[in-house]
Design a protein around this motif. Structure first.
Motif, PDB file in Angstrom:
ATOM      1  N   GLY A  56       0.814  -1.211   0.000  1.00 24.88           N
ATOM      2  CA  GLY A  56       0.000   0.000   0.000  1.00 24.88           C
ATOM      3  C   GLY A  56       0.843   1.254   0.000  1.00 24.88           C
ATOM      4  O   GLY A  56       0.515   2.241  -0.657  1.00 24.88           O
ATOM      5  N   VAL A  87      -7.907   4.877   9.386  1.00 25.87           N
ATOM      6  CA  VAL A  87      -7.611   3.485   9.013  1.00 25.87           C
ATOM      7  C   VAL A  87      -6.922   2.763  10.171  1.00 25.87           C
ATOM      8  O   VAL A  87      -7.151   1.576  10.394  1.00 25.87           O
ATOM      9  CB  VAL A  87      -6.759   3.424   7.735  1.00 25.87           C
ATOM     10  CG1 VAL A  87      -6.440   1.975   7.374  1.00 25.87           C
ATOM     11  CG2 VAL A  87      -7.492   4.076   6.565  1.00 25.87           C
ATOM     12  N   LEU A 106      -4.653  -0.235   2.860  1.00 28.05           N
ATOM     13  CA  LEU A 106      -5.113   1.154   2.916  1.00 28.05           C
ATOM     14  C   LEU A 106      -4.292   1.958   3.921  1.00 28.05           C
ATOM     15  O   LEU A 106      -4.066   3.154   3.733  1.00 28.05           O
ATOM     16  CB  LEU A 106      -6.588   1.206   3.292  1.00 28.05           C
ATOM     17  CG  LEU A 106      -7.556   0.543   2.308  1.00 28.05           C
ATOM     18  CD1 LEU A 106      -8.985   0.608   2.855  1.00 28.05           C
ATOM     19  CD2 LEU A 106      -7.491   1.221   0.946  1.00 28.05           C
ATOM     20  N   HIS A 107      -3.848   1.286   4.980  1.00 16.34           N
ATOM     21  CA  HIS A 107      -3.031   1.941   6.000  1.00 16.34           C
ATOM     22  C   HIS A 107      -1.726   2.452   5.400  1.00 16.34           C
ATOM     23  O   HIS A 107      -1.332   3.614   5.590  1.00 16.34           O
ATOM     24  CB  HIS A 107      -2.750   0.939   7.124  1.00 16.34           C
ATOM     25  CG  HIS A 107      -2.422   1.543   8.438  1.00 16.34           C
ATOM     26  ND1 HIS A 107      -1.673   0.901   9.397  1.00 16.34           N
ATOM     27  CD2 HIS A 107      -2.738   2.749   8.973  1.00 16.34           C
ATOM     28  CE1 HIS A 107      -1.564   1.666  10.455  1.00 16.34           C
ATOM     29  NE2 HIS A 107      -2.186   2.798  10.230  1.00 16.34           N
ATOM     30  N   SER A 110      -2.425   5.364   2.800  1.00 17.62           N
ATOM     31  CA  SER A 110      -2.798   6.663   3.367  1.00 17.62           C
ATOM     32  C   SER A 110      -1.653   7.331   4.114  1.00 17.62           C
ATOM     33  O   SER A 110      -1.642   8.560   4.274  1.00 17.62           O
ATOM     34  CB  SER A 110      -3.988   6.493   4.320  1.00 17.62           C
ATOM     35  OG  SER A 110      -3.654   5.630   5.401  1.00 17.62           O
TER      36      SER A 110
END
Length: 390
Positions: A56, A87, A106-107, A110
């Motif tokens: 990610g 998140v 997603l962590h 972001s």
């Protein structure tokens, strides 16, 4: 434009943001082995909690590099920190291990903004010499995260459980987001970005690639050796993990020393000389480790001593090398910084995969793989043209 109401405050906020991004791996690391017992799933799936975050992060680097070239980076930074906090909270509330793996992607995505935007903002805040010093200080603090964050993670795990690391990251990220939003005038307006800039344009720019790839190869060489060293020392050499800890602590100390004097030395001798000299010193250290291992050496003190120049060289070339990569991006700072970090991750991942079957074969094979990447840095510096003297 080099105007900022409070450069030290702005720099502190950027430093906190990038450190929180790094902590997303190292602070969580101690909890990973216990996750299957708590959330179900296998040990292999638990490792994906780390891999998903890195994956990610790679996507986030490209995304924020592109967005940062088109929108106000200060607003993007605030939005990124808020998303990172939310998140993090969702990770703490994950009902299962597969859900946590998905959230960790997603962590990582972001949390990538600060690492992308910080170099360009630092360039806007300080003179060239000041920017090199600031990058050296940032590198010094960031080098401590892999050493100290897991220790904090162990304490949090024992005292409050596996969710505590995620809650802590969420709270700290929200605090930094609020400070950035409230004190936004302290952050500089990033220098204008070329309207026709693109990642393809940077990849076709040999001068930019000279600095970006050489930076990635030198740092990648060090990280390849570090990632394989615990298994190599314990399985192949019969040493304890204390030998690895000694090597790491000593190496980090010399890296911090070198990175904080790199700016002054660059002023005295020239940035290009420091970049080349640092790359050479780091490569010589890894070659020395390989030769020592080939001679049958196993003394942890000798390994530590030979590891010192690897860190010393990186510290000397790291800050001016990164800054020159940003300069060579010709105003495309966000994309330029994103690609440098992506190159570092790619080189490290590739070298670690190559070295993985060799870590139990002894010191020489592992150091040899790492040295080959580090030597590529010198070849790039010698074969591609540098920035013109200004």
């Amino acid at each position: 434009m080099k105007t900022a109401a409070a450069p030290s405050l702005a720099f502190a906020l950027l430093l906190l943001g990038t450190t929180l991004g790094l902590a997303g791996t190292d602070l969580v690391l101690p909890a990973v082995p216990d996750l299957p017992d708590v959330l179900g799933g296998s040990a292999a799936m638990a490792q994906l909690v780390l891999a998903a975050f890195v994956a990610g992060g790679c996507i986030g680097l490209i995304l924020f590099g592109e967005l940062g070239a088109r929108a106000d980076q200060r607003r993007l930074l605030v939005g990124s920190l808020i998303a990172y906090a939310l998140v993090s909270l969702a990770c703490a509330l994950a009902p299962s291990l597969p859900a946590l793996v998905g959230l960790r992607f997603l962590h990582g995505l972001s949390g990538a903004a600060a690492a992308v935007f910080a170099p360009g903002m630092i360039r806007a805040m300080f003179s060239e010499a000041g920017a090199v010093r600031a990058l050296g200080l940032m590198g010094s603090v960031e080098s401590l995260v892999p050493a100290l964050a897991p220790v904090a993670g162990v304490w949090l795990l024992a005292a409050f459980g596996w969710t505590s690391s995620f809650y802590l990251i969420a709270v700290l990220s929200l605090i930094v987001a609020v400070l950035v939003r409230a004190l936004g005038s302290s952050l500089p307006v990033p220098p204008p970005t070329r309207s026709q800039g693109s990642y393809i344009r940077l990849l076709k720019n040999p001068t930019y690639m000279r600095y970006a790839l050489s930076q990635a190869c030198t740092l990648g060489g060090l990280l390849i050796f570090v990632f394989g060293a615990p298994a190599m020392m314990t399985k192949a050499l019969g040493l304890s993990l204390n030998a690895f800890i000694l090597m790491q602590v000593t190496g980090i100390a010399f890296f911090i020393l070198a990175s904080n004097i790199a700016g002054r030395l660059a002023d005295m001798f020239g940035a290009e000389r420091m970049i080349l000299a640092g790359s050479g010193i780091s490569a010589l250290g890894l070659m020395g480790l390989s030769m020592y291992g080939n001679a049958g050496g196993t003394d942890p003190l000798m390994i530590t001593a030979l590891f010192v120049p690897v860190n010393l060289g990186l510290g000397l070339r790291g800050p001016p090398g990164f800054f020159h990569a940003i300069l060579a991006s010709d105003g495309d700072d966000a994309r330029g910084a994103a690609l440098v970090i992506l190159f570092i991750l790619s080189m490290t991942a590739t070298g670690t995969a190559i070295a993985a079957p060799l870590v139990t074969a002894g010191l020489s094979p592992l150091a040899g793989v790492a040295a080959s990447f580090s030597c590529i840095s010198i070849i790039l510096l010698a074969s591609l043209r540098p920035l013109k003297a200004r």
